[in-house]
Write a protein that holds these residues in place. Structure first.
Motif, PDB file in Angstrom:
ATOM      1  N   ASN A 101      39.185  50.753  39.547  1.00 29.64           N
ATOM      2  CA  ASN A 101      38.933  52.091  40.151  1.00 29.64           C
ATOM      3  C   ASN A 101      37.873  51.911  40.885  1.00 29.64           C
ATOM      4  O   ASN A 101      37.764  52.681  42.139  1.00 29.64           O
ATOM      5  N   PRO A 102      36.606  51.355  40.428  1.00 33.06           N
ATOM      6  CA  PRO A 102      35.300  51.686  41.157  1.00 33.06           C
ATOM      7  C   PRO A 102      35.268  50.348  42.000  1.00 33.06           C
ATOM      8  O   PRO A 102      34.112  50.227  42.917  1.00 33.06           O
ATOM      9  N   TRP A 114      31.161  46.226  33.600  1.00 32.15           N
ATOM     10  CA  TRP A 114      30.680  46.534  32.252  1.00 32.15           C
ATOM     11  C   TRP A 114      29.195  47.235  32.410  1.00 32.15           C
ATOM     12  O   TRP A 114      29.170  48.305  31.660  1.00 32.15           O
ATOM     13  N   GLU A 115      28.507  46.769  33.023  1.00 33.30           N
ATOM     14  CA  GLU A 115      26.862  47.280  32.906  1.00 33.30           C
ATOM     15  C   GLU A 115      26.992  48.947  33.379  1.00 33.30           C
ATOM     16  O   GLU A 115      26.426  49.878  33.018  1.00 33.30           O
ATOM     17  N   ALA A 116      28.014  48.916  34.682  1.00 32.31           N
ATOM     18  CA  ALA A 116      27.820  50.155  35.276  1.00 32.31           C
ATOM     19  C   ALA A 116      28.740  50.937  34.193  1.00 32.31           C
ATOM     20  O   ALA A 116      28.452  52.270  34.065  1.00 32.31           O
ATOM     21  N   LEU A 122      30.901  55.011  29.480  1.00 37.92           N
ATOM     22  CA  LEU A 122      32.588  54.961  29.198  1.00 37.92           C
ATOM     23  C   LEU A 122      32.597  53.504  28.487  1.00 37.92           C
ATOM     24  O   LEU A 122      33.635  53.223  28.404  1.00 37.92           O
ATOM     25  N   GLY A 123      31.660  52.452  28.494  1.00 44.27           N
ATOM     26  CA  GLY A 123      31.723  51.283  28.073  1.00 44.27           C
ATOM     27  C   GLY A 123      32.546  51.282  26.625  1.00 44.27           C
ATOM     28  O   GLY A 123      33.582  50.427  26.678  1.00 44.27           O
ATOM     29  N   ILE A 158      27.251  54.797  40.861  1.00 46.33           N
ATOM     30  CA  ILE A 158      26.120  53.800  40.290  1.00 46.33           C
ATOM     31  C   ILE A 158      26.348  52.376  40.941  1.00 46.33           C
ATOM     32  O   ILE A 158      25.339  51.999  41.600  1.00 46.33           O
ATOM     33  N   TRP A 159      27.609  51.890  41.300  1.00 48.91           N
ATOM     34  CA  TRP A 159      27.717  50.646  41.805  1.00 48.91           C
ATOM     35  C   TRP A 159      27.145  50.858  43.603  1.00 48.91           C
ATOM     36  O   TRP A 159      26.593  49.866  44.022  1.00 48.91           O
TER      37      TRP A 159
END
Length: 217
Positions: A101-102, A114-116, A122-123, A158-159
């Protein structure tokens, strides 16, 4: 730092189809300084969302100029939109996975994903799913709540690490707990960015350096 100057930004909605309609924004002149958070408020129909539309050049001013360091009318649409980020009023997810998705072009590693996800809270939710990053996401994210879709949109920007972030009434349809998560994430992840928040809840203005009130009277 990036800065905004909206100078006499006059526009007509769907002006090619309904040229007789009045201007939505009239004689608007203001500066959003780089690195500051500006909240935009006003009653329905006052033109709040149209500011976001003009920034992305979805609609262009009939009169006036919008400057993001340079006049945006001189910048190619792809270049302009690639440098801005928005969390829309109606959050969208695409059919696929939390991984795709991102990052549909697979530019990032699983670790970065995972960091984002952790940054946008949402992790833990994704870890509960059987296939985790590769779990199925239905079209339009219908198997995710509106709040989760809002957080996913936040993770997407964020990415991107844009210097300019527009929040278009991003918390209008979520509960206060999710609202607080979004505000906290924006504070932490976009502390040096120029943030323009078109808000629904007055509490969303608490972190603003400046407030712009629109009135179509």
């Amino acid at each position: 730092m990036m800065s905004f100057l909206l100078f006499s930004g006059l526009l007509i909605l769907i002006c090619m189809i309904y040229p007789h309609l009045p201007f939505v924004l009239r004689g608007l002149t203001c500066t959003f300084s780089g690195g500051m958070k500006t909240g935009i408020v006003g009653r329905t129909g006052s033109g709040k969302s149209n500011i976001a539309l003009t920034l992305f050049r979805i609609i262009d001013p009939t009169v006036g100029q919008i400057v993001v360091d340079n006049d945006i009318s001189t910048i190619g649409l792809h270049d302009l939109r690639s440098r801005l980020s928005i969390i829309p009023q109606d959050p969208t997810m695409f059919e696929g996975t939390p991984r795709s998705n991102p990052d549909s072009l697979e530019k990032f590693t699983d670790k970065q994903i995972w960091e984002a996800l952790n940054c946008c809270q949402l992790g833990e939710e994704v870890k509960k799913k059987e296939s985790k990053l590769y779990s199925a996401v239905m079209e339009n994210g219908e198997d995710w709540s509106i709040g989760q879709r809002q957080l996913a949109c936040l993770g997407r920007v964020i990415w991107k690490k844009s210097k300019v972030l527009i929040l278009n009434e991003d918390t209008a349809s979520v509960d206060t707990a999710t609202d607080s998560l979004i505000q906290k994430t924006v504070r932490e992840q976009f502390s040096e960015a120029t943030v323009i928040a078109i808000v629904h809840r007055i509490t969303s203005l608490l972190d603003s350096d400046m407030v712009l009130l629109l009135d179509n009277a």
